[in-house]
Design an enzyme around this catalytic site. Structure first.
Site, PDB file in Angstrom:
ATOM      1  N   ASP A 135      37.786  38.219  45.086  1.00 10.30           N
ATOM      2  CA  ASP A 135      39.190  37.893  45.250  1.00 10.30           C
ATOM      3  C   ASP A 135      39.506  37.591  46.710  1.00 10.30           C
ATOM      4  O   ASP A 135      38.883  38.162  47.620  1.00 10.30           O
ATOM      5  CB  ASP A 135      40.068  39.055  44.778  1.00 10.30           C
ATOM      6  CG  ASP A 135      40.203  39.113  43.269  1.00 10.30           C
ATOM      7  OD1 ASP A 135      39.889  38.109  42.610  1.00 10.30           O
ATOM      8  OD2 ASP A 135      40.642  40.155  42.760  1.00 10.30           O
ATOM      9  N   ARG A 186      38.280  29.804  41.998  1.00 13.56           N
ATOM     10  CA  ARG A 186      39.585  29.967  41.359  1.00 13.56           C
ATOM     11  C   ARG A 186      40.626  29.455  42.352  1.00 13.56           C
ATOM     12  O   ARG A 186      40.632  29.859  43.522  1.00 13.56           O
ATOM     13  CB  ARG A 186      39.874  31.434  41.037  1.00 13.56           C
ATOM     14  CG  ARG A 186      41.296  31.682  40.507  1.00 13.56           C
ATOM     15  CD  ARG A 186      41.696  33.142  40.625  1.00 13.56           C
ATOM     16  NE  ARG A 186      40.887  33.999  39.780  1.00 13.56           N
ATOM     17  CZ  ARG A 186      40.560  35.244  40.106  1.00 13.56           C
ATOM     18  NH1 ARG A 186      40.933  35.767  41.261  1.00 13.56           N
ATOM     19  NH2 ARG A 186      39.821  35.970  39.291  1.00 13.56           N
TER      20      ARG A 186
END
Length: 310
Positions: A135, A186
């Protein structure tokens, strides 16, 4: 973004790292309404949630929450939790992957040992043909996070990728470089409070850059997760992919647990790959506050829920 909404978001994001506010919130536990956005505090609760999602044709990415650690033994504990999580996902045949925060593995304290912990998790994931997403956190860690992923790819690990935030000015350069290296990404708009010196402040500018990044990735053919609840962006992506004859197998839509659930289910029924980001764990507070900061309606839900508390 209007002035009122901007102030609301800034105030809440300021609370995300406030230890006194976190301590107060944890006194009330999930009764605050966090259970709408967090699948539970235990692995068992999270696995129950992901099985339900898989049953509806929705893939998942599991995040064992934890950030802002102060000691490396905490990082060792989180590494162990992720190794157990990957083993459980393999055992239960979960359709999903995992997401982790590099600071959770000690990036802010000791970058070398953080890489060692992440490498161990990625190695375990590869044993089970699973994928690990690093992330993206706030801007002090952007470069370091990208370099962690690049280093792992240089070492031969392919089942690891990261996240690029469209509100940062630098993101187009990062996306182009990582696309050349064929790294799974992402794409998100961005959820942290950042200075206007490094990030777009206006929503229209963020959306425009988001579309620019999506175009780069879809045209490249390198697999991409497009993470948004914005139906305008989703519809634009579907239309662009159709015009360019880009197969659905080249990308997926990603959304958060507890948000736009009917839309997730609808897209899955239409044959799109949909992945739900499923967080769990005892350190749910910072994540929860960022979800509240995204939309005033989320905070209104919590206030209603608190009103029902005995």
């Amino acid at each position: 973004m209007g002035l009122g909404n901007g102030l609301y978001r800034s105030l809440l994001l300021g609370l995300a790292g406030n230890s006194a506010a976190e301590a107060l919130a944890l006194r009330y536990g999930m009764r605050l309404g966090a259970s709408r956005f967090v699948a539970g505090t235990t692995l068992g609760e999270a696995l129950a949630a992901v099985k339900a999602l898989n049953g509806k044709g929705i893939a998942v990415t599991l995040d064992h929450l934890g950030e802002g650690i102060r000691h490396l033994d905490e990082a060792d504990g989180y590494m162990g939790a992720y190794l157990s999580l990957l083993q459980a996902m393999n055992r239960e045949a979960v359709n999903g992957n995992v997401s982790l925060k590099p600071t959770q593995m000690g990036l802010a304290l000791d970058p070398v040992s953080a890489l060692d912990r992440i490498r161990a998790i990625v190695r375990e994931a590869e044993l089970h043909s699973l994928f690990v997403r690093l992330d993206m956190e706030n801007s002090p860690y952007t470069t370091a996070t990208i370099e962690l992923v690049r280093q792992l790819h240089r070492e031969g690990f392919s089942r690891v990728g990261t996240v690029i935030q469209a509100y940062l000015y630098r993101s187009a350069v990062d996306v182009k470089r990582l696309t050349v290296e064929r790294i799974n990404l992402r794409l998100v708009k961005g959820a942290y409070k950042e200075s206007s010196s490094i990030a777009f402040a206006k929503r229209d500018d963020v959306d425009s850059n988001f579309k620019r990044l999506i175009k780069i990735r879809l045209d490249s053919g390198v697999y991409t997760g497009i993470a948004t609840h914005d139906e305008t962006i989703i519809d634009w992506t579907r239309s662009y992919a159709h015009r360019r004859s880009i197969p659905r197998s080249a990308y997926e839509f990603q959304m958060l647990y507890g948000i736009r659930t009917p839309l997730q289910e609808s897209l899955a029924r239409e044959g799109y790959t949909v992945r739900c980001y499923v967080p769990y764990g005892e350190r749910w507070y910072p994540y929860f506050v960022r979800r509240l900061a995204e939309r005033p309606a989320n905070a209104a839900f919590v206030l209603r829920n608190m009103g029902r508390r005995e």
